[in-house]
Design a protein around this motif. Structure first.
Motif, PDB file in Angstrom:
ATOM      1  N   VAL A   1      -0.372  10.190 -18.827  1.00  0.00           N
ATOM      2  CA  VAL A   1      -1.310   9.061 -18.849  1.00  0.00           C
ATOM      3  C   VAL A   1      -1.469   8.465 -17.159  1.00  0.00           C
ATOM      4  N   PHE A   2      -0.523   8.347 -16.420  1.00  0.00           N
ATOM      5  CA  PHE A   2      -0.785   7.627 -15.217  1.00  0.00           C
ATOM      6  C   PHE A   2      -1.440   8.578 -14.289  1.00  0.00           C
ATOM      7  N   SER A   3      -1.157   9.929 -14.348  1.00  0.00           N
ATOM      8  CA  SER A   3      -1.728  11.133 -13.567  1.00  0.00           C
ATOM      9  C   SER A   3      -3.261  11.102 -13.962  1.00  0.00           C
ATOM     10  N   ARG A   4      -3.779  11.048 -15.115  1.00  0.00           N
ATOM     11  CA  ARG A   4      -5.010  10.739 -15.383  1.00  0.00           C
ATOM     12  C   ARG A   4      -5.875   9.400 -14.822  1.00  0.00           C
ATOM     13  N   MET A   5      -5.034   8.484 -14.660  1.00  0.00           N
ATOM     14  CA  MET A   5      -5.695   7.164 -14.238  1.00  0.00           C
ATOM     15  C   MET A   5      -5.870   7.446 -12.777  1.00  0.00           C
ATOM     16  N   PHE A   6      -5.045   8.235 -12.111  1.00  0.00           N
ATOM     17  CA  PHE A   6      -4.836   8.312 -10.577  1.00  0.00           C
ATOM     18  C   PHE A   6      -5.737   9.401 -10.171  1.00  0.00           C
ATOM     19  N   ASP A   7      -6.479  10.001 -11.131  1.00  0.00           N
ATOM     20  CA  ASP A   7      -7.073  11.276 -10.739  1.00  0.00           C
ATOM     21  C   ASP A   7      -8.470  10.903  -9.750  1.00  0.00           C
ATOM     22  N   GLY A   8      -8.974   9.706  -9.906  1.00  0.00           N
ATOM     23  CA  GLY A   8     -10.187   9.320  -9.003  1.00  0.00           C
ATOM     24  C   GLY A   8      -9.516   8.538  -7.795  1.00  0.00           C
ATOM     25  N   VAL A   9      -8.178   8.168  -7.855  1.00  0.00           N
ATOM     26  CA  VAL A   9      -7.545   7.425  -6.799  1.00  0.00           C
ATOM     27  C   VAL A   9      -7.044   8.337  -5.501  1.00  0.00           C
ATOM     28  N   TYR A  10      -6.726   9.522  -5.626  1.00  0.00           N
ATOM     29  CA  TYR A  10      -5.995  10.293  -4.647  1.00  0.00           C
ATOM     30  C   TYR A  10      -6.945  10.531  -3.575  1.00  0.00           C
ATOM     31  N   LEU A  11      -8.068  11.013  -3.708  1.00  0.00           N
ATOM     32  CA  LEU A  11      -8.895  11.158  -2.742  1.00  0.00           C
ATOM     33  C   LEU A  11      -9.415  10.123  -1.920  1.00  0.00           C
ATOM     34  N   PHE A  12      -9.683   9.133  -2.536  1.00  0.00           N
ATOM     35  CA  PHE A  12     -10.004   7.658  -1.998  1.00  0.00           C
ATOM     36  C   PHE A  12      -8.879   7.145  -0.967  1.00  0.00           C
TER      37      PHE A  12
ATOM     38  N   MET B   1       0.836  -1.205  -0.048  1.00  0.00           N
ATOM     39  CA  MET B   1      -0.051   0.100  -0.135  1.00  0.00           C
ATOM     40  C   MET B   1       0.757   1.338  -0.152  1.00  0.00           C
ATOM     41  N   ASP B   2       1.742   1.214   0.871  1.00  0.00           N
ATOM     42  CA  ASP B   2       2.827   2.611   0.967  1.00  0.00           C
ATOM     43  C   ASP B   2       3.402   2.615  -0.457  1.00  0.00           C
ATOM     44  N   CYS B   3       3.962   1.664  -1.080  1.00  0.00           N
ATOM     45  CA  CYS B   3       4.779   1.724  -2.242  1.00  0.00           C
ATOM     46  C   CYS B   3       3.892   2.165  -3.238  1.00  0.00           C
ATOM     47  N   PHE B   4       2.584   1.632  -3.404  1.00  0.00           N
ATOM     48  CA  PHE B   4       1.501   2.208  -4.594  1.00  0.00           C
ATOM     49  C   PHE B   4       1.181   3.683  -4.410  1.00  0.00           C
ATOM     50  N   THR B   5       1.109   4.037  -2.988  1.00  0.00           N
ATOM     51  CA  THR B   5       0.721   5.231  -2.629  1.00  0.00           C
ATOM     52  C   THR B   5       2.023   6.345  -2.898  1.00  0.00           C
ATOM     53  N   LEU B   6       3.031   5.915  -2.554  1.00  0.00           N
ATOM     54  CA  LEU B   6       4.457   6.710  -2.934  1.00  0.00           C
ATOM     55  C   LEU B   6       4.553   6.909  -4.467  1.00  0.00           C
ATOM     56  N   PHE B   7       4.148   5.793  -5.289  1.00  0.00           N
ATOM     57  CA  PHE B   7       4.441   6.053  -6.745  1.00  0.00           C
ATOM     58  C   PHE B   7       3.311   7.069  -7.327  1.00  0.00           C
ATOM     59  N   ILE B   8       2.243   6.912  -6.760  1.00  0.00           N
ATOM     60  CA  ILE B   8       1.167   8.071  -7.275  1.00  0.00           C
ATOM     61  C   ILE B   8       1.441   9.535  -6.692  1.00  0.00           C
ATOM     62  N   ILE B   9       2.168   9.512  -5.756  1.00  0.00           N
ATOM     63  CA  ILE B   9       2.382  10.838  -5.048  1.00  0.00           C
ATOM     64  C   ILE B   9       3.470  11.297  -6.119  1.00  0.00           C
ATOM     65  N   PHE B  10       4.460  10.438  -6.411  1.00  0.00           N
ATOM     66  CA  PHE B  10       5.500  10.898  -7.218  1.00  0.00           C
ATOM     67  C   PHE B  10       5.058  11.235  -8.704  1.00  0.00           C
ATOM     68  N   VAL B  11       4.129  10.589  -9.268  1.00  0.00           N
ATOM     69  CA  VAL B  11       3.554  10.859 -10.286  1.00  0.00           C
ATOM     70  C   VAL B  11       2.958  12.201 -10.329  1.00  0.00           C
ATOM     71  N   SER B  12       2.237  12.457  -9.268  1.00  0.00           N
ATOM     72  CA  SER B  12       1.438  13.801  -8.962  1.00  0.00           C
ATOM     73  C   SER B  12       2.519  14.833  -8.955  1.00  0.00           C
ATOM     74  N   VAL B  13       3.702  14.584  -8.330  1.00  0.00           N
ATOM     75  CA  VAL B  13       4.836  15.685  -8.425  1.00  0.00           C
ATOM     76  C   VAL B  13       5.339  16.039  -9.540  1.00  0.00           C
ATOM     77  N   ILE B  14       5.569  14.928 -10.339  1.00  0.00           N
ATOM     78  CA  ILE B  14       6.469  15.100 -11.743  1.00  0.00           C
ATOM     79  C   ILE B  14       5.413  15.815 -12.481  1.00  0.00           C
ATOM     80  N   THR B  15       4.059  15.597 -12.764  1.00  0.00           N
ATOM     81  CA  THR B  15       3.190  16.239 -13.630  1.00  0.00           C
ATOM     82  C   THR B  15       2.693  17.517 -13.048  1.00  0.00           C
TER      83      THR B  15
END
Length: 290
Positions: free
Chosen positions: A157-168, A98-112
């Motif tokens: 592409v990843f950023s758009r995929m995760f748009d609905g995941v951040y808040l959850f 869970m932490d690895c996945f969350t860190l990855f999507i935070i990283f994607v958010s920071v990059i984009t």
């Protein structure tokens, strides 16, 4: 009497009666309540929108509204049957995964978000000069037309995929006993960047989803939050929710501010049209687009 108003009242009655009956049976306000309250409100706004001089809709027929109501009730049935109080525990994945996945999507958010951060001043100016919203929207449409050159923005592409995941995930981490402050702040950052990104390109879809998701997810997770976290979540949530709604309204005004129609000078019209036109569009074109 005008047949259109009769049909609109029948449509309104369907959703309001369903909402009141649902509340009578449940005796509480939950996710199903939010869904029915939204549709009940939109059915009311649709009446005003239909007779607004700025809109031109064809005469209505009853069957599309009945069909839409039945299909929506079937689709929402799982939400109506679910109740937060019957959830005894949440089966969580391993903390490392869970932490690895969350860190990855935070990283994607920071990059984009680099481009958004660089342009943060111009974006914030849009809140005070709505004409900039219209320009941003047209620019974003033009950029879409220039795509297709064979290059792929993987992080985009990843950023758009995760748009609905951040808040959850943000609400999920607020329920964890040993809360990770870095994860929570990182996910909150991702949500706020999504808001500013929508403001920068004049898009309202993501904001509309956030406006719906915030109260829904709070109701879903609130029983698993510590009292102090729940209190803090309410305070911060109200501020974030209000900010998102202001941005949504600003974009709505900005996108149509150039139209030469006196009725369009009313700010609330833009929000009403965006929210309630779905009923009227479906009635006119949903089953027969022509």
């Amino acid at each position: 009497m005008d047949s259109n108003i009769i049909i609109l009242i029948v449509n309104l009655t369907l959703y309001w009666v369903t909402f009141l009956y649902y509340q009578y049976k449940k005796r509480c306000f939950d996710g199903g309540s939010i869904i029915l309250a939204i549709y009940a409100l939109l059915s009311l706004l649709a009446i005003d929108l239909f007779y607004n001089p700025a809109t031109q809709y064809k005469d209505l027929t009853l069957f599309p509204f009945i069909y839409l109501y039945v299909m929506l009730m079937i689709m929402f049935r799982p939400f109506f049957r679910f109740h937060e109080y019957i959830v005894e525990r949440i089966v969580e994945p391993t903390k490392l995964w869970m932490d690895c996945f969350t860190l990855f999507i935070i990283f994607v958010s920071v990059i984009t978000s680099v481009g958004v951060i660089k342009n943060i001043y111009n974006i914030s100016q849009s809140l005070f000069d709505v004409s900039l919203i219209g320009e941003a929207y047209l620019d974003s449409r033009a950029r879409i037309g220039e795509l297709g050159d064979g290059n792929i923005n993987v992080f985009g592409v990843f950023s758009r995929m995760f748009d609905g995941v951040y808040l959850f995930l943000l609400f999920y981490y607020l329920t964890v006993r040993k809360r990770n402050t870095f994860m929570i702040l990182g996910l909150l950052y991702a949500v706020l960047i999504t808001v500013f990104s929508s403001l920068s390109n004049g898009s309202r879809t993501t904001l509309a989803m956030l406006i719906i998701d915030i109260p829904f997810l709070y109701l879903l997770f609130r029983r698993r939050m510590a009292p102090r976290v729940k209190s803090l979540c309410k305070k911060i949530g109200v501020v974030v929710f209000a900010f998102i709604f202001i941005v949504f309204g600003t974009i709505s005004i900005g996108k149509f501010s150039s139209k030469n129609n006196e009725s369009l000078e009313l700010p609330l019209f833009y929000i009403e049209a965006y929210a309630a036109q779905s009923f009227l569009n479906f009635n006119n074109y949903g089953l027969d687009p022509g």
